[in-house]
Write an enzyme that holds these catalytic residues in place. Structure first.
Site, PDB file in Angstrom:
ATOM      1  N   ARG A 164       0.858  -1.186   0.000  1.00 18.65           N
ATOM      2  CA  ARG A 164       0.000   0.000   0.000  1.00 18.65           C
ATOM      3  C   ARG A 164       0.892   1.233   0.000  1.00 18.65           C
ATOM      4  NH1 ARG A 164       0.798  -1.654   5.458  1.00 18.65           N
ATOM      5  NH2 ARG A 164       2.033  -0.022   6.416  1.00 18.65           N
ATOM      6  N   VAL A 224       2.300   5.836   5.250  1.00 20.71           N
ATOM      7  CA  VAL A 224       2.174   7.132   5.916  1.00 20.71           C
ATOM      8  C   VAL A 224       3.353   8.030   5.533  1.00 20.71           C
ATOM      9  CG1 VAL A 224       2.125   8.293   8.158  1.00 20.71           C
ATOM     10  CG2 VAL A 224       0.918   6.119   7.862  1.00 20.71           C
TER      11      VAL A 224
END
Lengths: 181, 450
Positions: free
Chosen positions: B291, B294
Site C-alpha cells: 500500500r 504514511v
C-alpha cells in the site's frame, strides 16, 4: 395529465398513438422540474425511452449520480426526486417537527418502494404503519435488505423514489408518530 | 485514465489522494462515516457518500458499503489509502468482481505477502537475506522454545498475519518465552483472526530501513530510494527520513537492489514498501507493505515523484512515468508524525475539539493534515493529526528547519495533547542528531522521562 391517467394505454405492446410522445413529455417535464430545483447548472441529460429512464448530471459539488425516475412512480415520488440532488454533504434528516418521525436508510444501496416490479408499494402517503412494519427495501451487493418503520404512525411524506441510490441514514419516509418514543 | 475514483479512506491520506486526482483531472468520490460528515475531504471531493456509523467495521471496513457507493456514483476505481481495506485481498477481489479497479497489487500478491511467513519464504527464494529464525510458522510452545534456544535471546515472536506494529512480542529472557508465545497467539487470533506466529532473532541495535518500490504491468520496476524509520515506540514510527543517515551508500544501493529483485520475483504491481533491518553485519528482509505508506512524502520531497500519481497510472494500465535513470534523489527530507496523544500518559489518545490549529509554513515545509480549527478528534480512528515534512539540502539544515516548523505549529483544544514537543526534543537529542540511533533509541531515551 400523466400517462397513468390514460385508460387506453397498453403497456404490453408499448405501441399506441401518442404514448411515446406523452412519455417523452412527462420525462421532459421531470427534467425541467429538477433543473429548476438544482443549485448548479446541468452538465448532461440522458433520456432513454425503452426503460423510461432519466439520467441527469449536474456540475460538480453536487452528486452526479444518475437519477432514475421510473415513470410509473406515484406523483409523490417524482415530486420527491430533488431529494436525490442534495448537496454533496449529506444533510442530516430533515428536522423532525413535533410528532413527526423520519425513517432513515440503514445502509448504502438502491431503495425500492415495492416488493417487486409492478407490485403495489409497501406504503403510501396516508397509510398507517406499526413499528417493525416493512416500508421498503434497500438492495446492496445483490442482497435485499428490508427497511422497517421504527415507530408507529401515519405516513406523511415519501422522500425517496423507487430505484433511488440512497446513502446511510438518508431520510426515506416521514411518519406522524402515534406511539410514545 | 479513470474519469472517477472513489477514495475508501479518511483523514489526511484521503485528502492526499483527492489532491492528486484533481491535478490529473480525475473526479473524486469521498466515502465517510457519520463522524466524518463535516470533514475536509467531504468538502473537497466532487461527491460524497455517507456509508455508515463511526465504527470502522460498519463504515471504512465495510466492503459492501464501499463497493455500493462506487457503483451508485459510477466510480471506476477505488483507492484504499493505508490501513482499513488497503491490504485486504478479499476486498480487492470484491472490487474486481464488480468491475472496479482496486488501486493496488493483484489480490493473490496481497494474500501471499499478507502472510509474513509466506513472504519470508518467497523472499528467501528470491535470494534476499533474512534474520535467522523460522521460515515457517511455529506450531507449538516447545518448538518456539527450541528455536529460541538455538537463535539465542533476545528473540521476537511475530504474528504471521500481523501489521501496524501489533501482534509481536520481544522476549529477552528464556523464562518469558512461553507466556509471550501464548499471548502473541491470542492477540493474533483476536486482532487478525489468525493465530499463527513465527520466531526470529531480535536485534535492537539495528536500523529500520525501507525501500519504496513502484512497478507497472509492463515489467518496469523502479525504486525511489530508502527511508529510515528507526525512531519508533512500540513499533510505531514517529520520525522518518531519507536518505538513511550514517549508513553507507553502497549498502543502501544493495538494499534497494534487493527490493527490486524481490518485487520482480513476486510479480509486484503498484506502489509497495520493502522493510529491512540493517545492523553492522548487513541487512535482513522483514516484510512487504502492499500500500502507500504514511511516510511516503519524504520520498516525494527528495525525488520529485508523486507516488499517488504513479499508483493511478499503473492501475489504469499505463506505464510508470519514471524510469530508474530518472530517479535522482536530492537533499534530505524528514517527517514528524504529530499525533493527538499524551506522552505524559503513556501516549494515550486525547480526543477533543481543536480550538486552535495553525500549521507552520515557509520554505520547503509540507503539512499533510485533515485537521483545522473546529475539528473534533474522535476516539474512533487513529490519532494521527498531521504529518509535518521538511526538505533541506543536507540533514543539518533539514533538522533545523524541522525544529523551526515544530515550534511554529500551534495546536490547542480542550483535553488535546500532541507529540509535538516530544518530537522537538528528539530532533535535538545528540544520539539522533549524530545519527547514532537505532530502533531501540526512543524507548531508551524516554525511560528516564516516563
Amino acid at each position: 395529465m400523466t400517462i397513468m391517467d390514460d385508460p387506453q394505454l397498453d403497456l404490453e405492446t408499448g405501441d399506441d398513438g401518442g404514448y411515446h410522445a406523452l412519455l417523452l413529455e412527462q420525462m421532459r417535464r421531470s427534467v425541467a422540474a429538477m433543473a429548476g430545483d438544482a443549485a448548479t447548472p446541468l452538465r448532461r441529460v440522458r433520456l432513454s425511452l425503452g426503460a423510461a429512464t432519466v439520467e441527469v448530471e449536474w456540475e460538480s459539488r453536487i452528486p452526479a449520480e444518475p437519477v432514475h425516475l421510473p415513470v410509473m412512480t406515484a406523483p409523490a415520488a417524482i415530486a420527491a426526486a430533488p431529494a436525490a440532488v442534495a448537496p454533496a454533504v449529506a444533510a442530516p434528516p430533515p428536522g423532525e417537527a413535533p410528532g413527526e418521525h423520519v425513517v432513515t436508510s440503514p445502509l448504502v444501496g438502491t431503495f425500492y418502494t415495492t416488493p417487486e416490479p409492478g407490485a403495489p408499494p409497501f406504503v403510501k402517503v396516508g397509510d398507517t404503519v406499526v413499528a417493525g412494519q416493512q416500508i421498503g427495501i434497500v438492495e446492496a451487493m445483490k442482497l435485499m435488505n428490508p427497511v422497517e418503520a421504527d415507530r408507529s404512525g401515519t405516513v406523511l411524506r415519501l422522500l425517496a423514489g423507487s430505484g433511488d441510490a440512497v446513502e446511510y441514514e438518508q431520510a426515506l419516509i416521514v411518519i406522524a408518530a402515534t406511539d410514545e418514543e | 485514465m479513470f474519469d472517477k475514483v472513489l477514495i475508501a479512506n479518511r483523514g489526511e491520506i484521503a485528502l492526499r489522494v483527492v489532491r492528486t486526482c484533481q491535478e490529473m483531472g480525475i473526479r473524486t468520490v469521498a466515502v465517510h462515516s457519520t463522524a466524518d460528515r463535516d470533514s475536509a475531504v467531504v468538502r473537497l471531493a466532487d461527491e460524497a457518500v455517507q456509508i455508515g456509523p463511526p465504527a470502522p467495521r460498519q463504515s471504512y471496513l465495510s466492503a459492501a458499503a464501499i463497493v455500493e457507493a462506487a457503483l451508485m456514483t459510477g466510480a471506476r476505481a477505488i483507492h484504499p489509502g493505508y490501513g482499513f481495506l488497503s491490504e485486504d485481498p478479499d476486498f480487492a477481489e470484491i472490487c474486481a468482481a464488480n468491475d472496479l479497479v482496486f488501486i493496488g497489487p493483484p489480490p493473490d500478491v496481497i494474500a501471499k505477502l499478507g502472510d509474513k511467513a509466506v513472504a519470508r519464504e518467497l523472499m528467501t527464494a528470491a535470494g534476499l537475506p533474512l534474520l535467522p529464525g523460522s521460515t515457517r510458522t511455529i506450531d507449538s510452545a516447545n518448538e518456539a522454545l527450541e528455536l529460541a534456544d538455538r537463535l539465542g535471546f533476545p528473540v521476537i515472536i511475530k504474528a504471521a498475519a500481523g501489521g501496524g506494529g501489533r501482534g509481536m512480542a520481544v522476549v529477552r529472557e528464556r523464562a518469558d518465552l512461553l507466556p509471550a508465545y501464548q499471548r502473541t497467539r491470542a492477540t493474533a487470533q483476536a486482532v487478525f483472526g489468525d493465530s499463527r506466529v513465527y520466531v526470529e532473532r531480535y536485534c535492537d541495535r539495528a536500523r529500520h530501513v525501507e525501500v519504496q518500490i513502484l512497478a507497472d504491468t509492463y515489467g518496469n520496476v523502479v525504486h525511489l530510494g530508502e527511508r529510515d524509520c528507526s525512531v519508533q515506540r512500540r513499533h510505531q514510527k514517529l520520525i522518518e527520513e531519507t536518505p538513511a543517515p550514517g549508513l553507507s551508500r553502497a549498502m543502501m544501493a544493495d538494499v534497494a537492489d534487493a527490493a527490486v529483485r524481490g518485487a520482480r520475483a513476486i510479480g509486484y504491481v503498484g506502489a509497495g514498501t520493502f522493510e529491512f533491518l540493517v545492523d553492522d553485519q548487513g541487512f535482513y528482509f522483514m516484510e512487504i507493505n502492499c500500500r502507500i505508506q504514511v511516510e511516503h512524502p519524504v520520498t516525494e520531497m527528495v525525488t520529485g515523484v508523486d507516488i499517488v500519481r504513479e499508483q493511478l497510472l499503473v492501475a489504469a494500465g499505463r506505464p510508470l512515468s519514471v524510469s530508474q535513470g530518472d530517479v535522482e534523489p536530492r537533499g534530505v527530507s524528514v517527517e514528524c508524525r504529530i499525533n493527538a496523544e499524551d506522552p505524559e500518559r503513556d501516549f494515550a489518545p486525547t480526543p477533543g475539539l481543536l480550538t486552535r490549529f495553525a500549521p507552520p509554513a515557509g520554505p520547503f515545509v509540507r503539512v499533510d493534515t485533515h485537521a483545522a480549527p473546529g475539528y473534533r478528534i474522535t476516539p474512533y480512528y487513529d490519532s494521527l493529526l498531521a504529518k509535518l515534512v521538511v526538505w533541506g539540502p543536507d540533514r543539518e539544515q533539514a533538522l533545523d528547519r524541522m525544529r523551526r516548523a515544530l515550534a511554529e505549529f500551534e495546536i490547542a483544544g480542550g483535553g488535546v495533547r500532541t507529540t509535538s514537543e516530544l518530537l522537538a526534543r528528539v530532533i535535538d537529542a545528540p544520539g539522533f542528531r549524530n545519527a547514532e540511533h537505532t530502533t531501540g533509541f526512543l524507548e531508551q531515551w524516554l525511560a528516564p522521562v516516563s
